[in-house]
Design an enzyme around this catalytic site. Structure first.
Site, mmCIF file in Angstrom:
data_model
loop_
_atom_site.group_PDB
_atom_site.id
_atom_site.type_symbol
_atom_site.label_atom_id
_atom_site.label_comp_id
_atom_site.label_asym_id
_atom_site.label_seq_id
_atom_site.Cartn_x
_atom_site.Cartn_y
_atom_site.Cartn_z
ATOM 1 N N HIS A 106 42.121 46.876 49.447
ATOM 2 C CA HIS A 106 41.066 46.170 50.186
ATOM 3 C C HIS A 106 41.078 46.654 51.628
ATOM 4 C CE1 HIS A 106 40.886 42.661 47.135
ATOM 5 N NE2 HIS A 106 39.949 43.562 46.895
ATOM 6 N N ARG A 110 39.852 45.809 54.597
ATOM 7 C CA ARG A 110 40.047 45.034 55.840
ATOM 8 C C ARG A 110 41.460 44.503 56.025
ATOM 9 N NH1 ARG A 110 36.221 39.984 54.076
ATOM 10 N NH2 ARG A 110 37.401 39.207 52.311
ATOM 11 N N GLU A 111 42.322 44.681 55.027
ATOM 12 C CA GLU A 111 43.640 44.044 55.079
ATOM 13 C C GLU A 111 44.639 44.943 55.806
ATOM 14 O OE1 GLU A 111 44.090 42.962 50.931
ATOM 15 O OE2 GLU A 111 42.262 41.753 51.017
ATOM 16 N N ARG A 126 35.528 45.052 52.624
ATOM 17 C CA ARG A 126 36.588 44.869 51.619
ATOM 18 C C ARG A 126 36.564 45.950 50.525
ATOM 19 N NH1 ARG A 126 38.981 40.261 48.475
ATOM 20 N NH2 ARG A 126 38.479 40.550 46.287
ATOM 21 N N ASN A 145 39.661 45.837 43.378
ATOM 22 C CA ASN A 145 40.575 44.919 42.694
ATOM 23 C C ASN A 145 39.860 44.046 41.655
ATOM 24 O OD1 ASN A 145 43.308 44.490 42.444
ATOM 25 N ND2 ASN A 145 43.295 42.626 43.698
ATOM 26 N N ARG A 146 38.677 44.462 41.276
ATOM 27 C CA ARG A 146 37.973 43.875 40.131
ATOM 28 C C ARG A 146 37.576 44.985 39.158
ATOM 29 N NH1 ARG A 146 39.761 40.573 42.736
ATOM 30 N NH2 ARG A 146 38.939 38.583 43.492
ATOM 31 N N HIS A 182 48.470 43.080 49.550
ATOM 32 C CA HIS A 182 47.211 42.584 50.132
ATOM 33 C C HIS A 182 47.532 41.611 51.267
ATOM 34 C CE1 HIS A 182 44.220 43.743 46.897
ATOM 35 N NE2 HIS A 182 45.379 44.128 46.389
ATOM 36 N N TYR A 219 42.864 31.693 42.322
ATOM 37 C CA TYR A 219 41.602 31.573 41.570
ATOM 38 C C TYR A 219 41.620 32.522 40.380
ATOM 39 C CZ TYR A 219 40.977 35.174 45.217
ATOM 40 O OH TYR A 219 41.162 36.213 46.080
ATOM 41 N N GLU A 222 50.489 38.808 49.028
ATOM 42 C CA GLU A 222 49.506 38.446 50.064
ATOM 43 C C GLU A 222 50.321 38.198 51.325
ATOM 44 O OE1 GLU A 222 46.218 38.413 49.790
ATOM 45 O OE2 GLU A 222 45.928 38.373 47.618
HETATM 46 O O1 0X9 Z 1 41.209 38.468 45.136
HETATM 47 C C1 0X9 Z 1 41.983 39.429 45.208
HETATM 48 O O2 0X9 Z 1 41.682 40.539 44.817
HETATM 49 C C2 0X9 Z 1 43.389 39.224 45.797
HETATM 50 N N1 0X9 Z 1 43.312 38.383 46.956
HETATM 51 S S1 0X9 Z 1 42.619 38.983 48.321
HETATM 52 O O3 0X9 Z 1 42.491 37.889 49.250
HETATM 53 N N2 0X9 Z 1 43.576 40.050 48.981
HETATM 54 O O4 0X9 Z 1 41.375 39.591 47.983
HETATM 55 C C3 0X9 Z 1 44.305 38.584 44.765
HETATM 56 C C4 0X9 Z 1 44.322 39.342 43.482
HETATM 57 C C5 0X9 Z 1 45.431 38.971 42.544
HETATM 58 N N3 0X9 Z 1 45.033 39.379 41.238
HETATM 59 C C6 0X9 Z 1 45.819 39.368 40.152
HETATM 60 N N4 0X9 Z 1 47.099 39.196 40.264
HETATM 61 N N5 0X9 Z 1 45.215 39.506 39.018
HETATM 62 ZN ZN ZN Z 2 43.046 41.973 49.023
#
Ligand code: 0X9
Ligand code: ZN
Length: 438
Positions: free
Chosen positions: A188, A190-191, A242, A261-262, A313, A367, A389
């Protein structure tokens, strides 16, 4: 009379003055809100506002844990009306985030100027280094330490930047009975605070080696800038960018970028956005992006001995494990135990005023999220896979969230290394035990 040369100098000075002024113009009037929800219903309502209004949710609100949301001037009224209608309490953390952006830039620039000359070769931890600096540094490490450092190119980013990574190994990765640990940052863009943590790991494994077991017993793969296009864009144009910089997703390029990360192949598309304009847009298909393909391909030969995979992250002081659909991996208990060991190692050396790290399954703590890199690594065969994180700063300067204060850079890098080391040692011990039992 002014000479032509002086006119030119004045002109250039004016240009750079306006360039600085214009740089954060996009964020002028954006307000960072602190959101306090009373119950789960309120939390869901606030978090779903993200689908209706283009707000930037930095931290998801939960009962007992306030959320942080960045809202533009244009969207403020609609956002506040929705909060009022739902009876959700809020306060202002930063009235105009542009001022914080200017402060961050000033503080980082001043720190870079004042930095002490290093007695040894390496990058300092006083500022956040740009892609080109890191790229040249990785090259230099390969040249200076050819006996156990190899610098390799994973491939190119969407915009053609070379994505380099280090392979650190006393046996040049030729010994298949050694565990592999993979660390990565800046998936990501911005991190920013995550970059010094992988640079610190490199420093302690290559330049200033004080714990030999880490290099003798483990083969390391470290990729400091997974998403260089997004990262550079966050420096030059949009600080809170991001995603990557994929274009051509919509006619006219109204919206740009895939949330990397998706985009991994792990329950892809089940808890992410199909809206190109969203910050969690998953891309046209799993592994549609060169930056995610790169990770898959560089790990492919080592999957059977990948003892630990950590994707770093920010922010939130959390160590998360899979899966992003709420289901626990078969080795959930071990994931938790090693996660706790890493968190405790960090907590022991963290600044007293900082919160303790929280460890757990991503859905339980944060989430639902599909297509995550650490979920993919876990499913693809890594023994242990996590997302860190890192903490946000919240110090005297008032910089918080993704904004970096130079005062915190070295501490963040150092404390994270304590966690990474604890995890690497536990993972290596488990790996050697398994080999012995075979
Ligand atoms: O949402 C995300 O991609 C991550 N948090 S962030 O605030 N850096 O964007 C957390 C992702 C964690 N995902 C899994 N462990 N599946
Ligand atoms: Zn992130």
């Amino acid at each position: 009379m002014l000479s032509t040369k002086m006119y030119k100098t004045i002109f250039i000075l004016c240009l750079s003055f306006f360039a600085v002024l214009a740089k954060h113009e996009f964020y002028d009037g954006h307000t960072l809100y602190n959101i306090v929800v009373k119950d789960v219903q309120q939390a869901e309502l606030v978090n779903e506002l993200g689908y209706q209004i283009p707000i930037d949710i930095w931290t998801y609100a939960k009962p007992g844990q306030p959320g942080q949301i960045l809202v533009s001037k244009e969207d403020k009224q609609q956002f506040l009306d929705a909060l009022h209608d739902a009876g959700v309490a809020y306060s202002i953390l930063t009235e105009n985030i542009r001022e914080s952006l200017e402060l961050e830039e000033e503080r980082l620039a001043a720190a870079a100027k004042q930095k002490n000359e290093r007695s040894t070769f390496g990058l300092d931890f006083e500022t956040i280094h740009r892609y080109e600096v890191v790229d040249a540094y990785l090259e230099e490490l390969g040249t200076r330490f050819p006996h156990y450092v190899r610098v390799e190119s994973a491939g190119r980013s969407v915009q053609g930047r070379d994505i380099k990574y280090l392979k650190i190994s006393t046996s040049h990765f030729q010994n298949d009975t050694k565990p592999v640990v993979m660390l990565q940052s800046l998936l990501h863009a911005r991190e920013w605070i995550t970059l010094p943590s992988t640079l610190y790991a490199i420093e302690k494994l290559v330049i200033d080696v004080t714990e030999r077991d880490l290099v003798d017993n483990i083969d390391w793969i470290i990729m400091p800038i997974v998403n260089p296009d997004g990262y550079e864009w966050s420096h030059t144009d949009t600080r809170f960018w991001r995603k990557n910089r994929r274009v051509g997703l919509l006619p006219g390029d109204t919206c740009v970028g895939v949330d990397l990360n998706r985009n991994f192949d792990a329950f892809w598309g089940t808890a992410s956005s199909s809206n190109v304009c969203s910050d969690t847009y998953h891309g046209p298909s799993a592994f549609s992006e060169p930056e995610t393909i790169n990770i898959r391909e560089i790990l492919r030969p080592y999957m059977s001995r990948l003892a630990l995979y950590i994707d770093i992250h920010s922010h939130g002081s959390m160590i998360l494990y899979g899966f992003g659909n709420g289901q626990l991996p078969p080795n959930g208990l071990i994931l938790h135990v090693v996660g706790v060991a890493m968190a405790q190692a960090i907590d022991e050396v963290k600044w007293a005023e900082k919160p303790n790290y929280v460890v757990g399954n991503i859905v339980a703590i944060l989430y639902r999220a599909s297509g995550g890199s650490s979920d993919w690594a876990q499913l693809a065969g890594a023994s242990l896979a996590y997302t860190y994180e890192l903490p946000s700063y919240r110090g005297q300067s008032g910089l918080n969230g993704f904004l970096v204060d130079p005062d915190f850079i070295e501490q963040a890098a150092y404390e994270t290394w304590e966690g990474l080391k604890a995890g690497a040692r536990q993972a290596a011990t488990a790996f050697y035990r398994q080999i012995a039992e075979k």
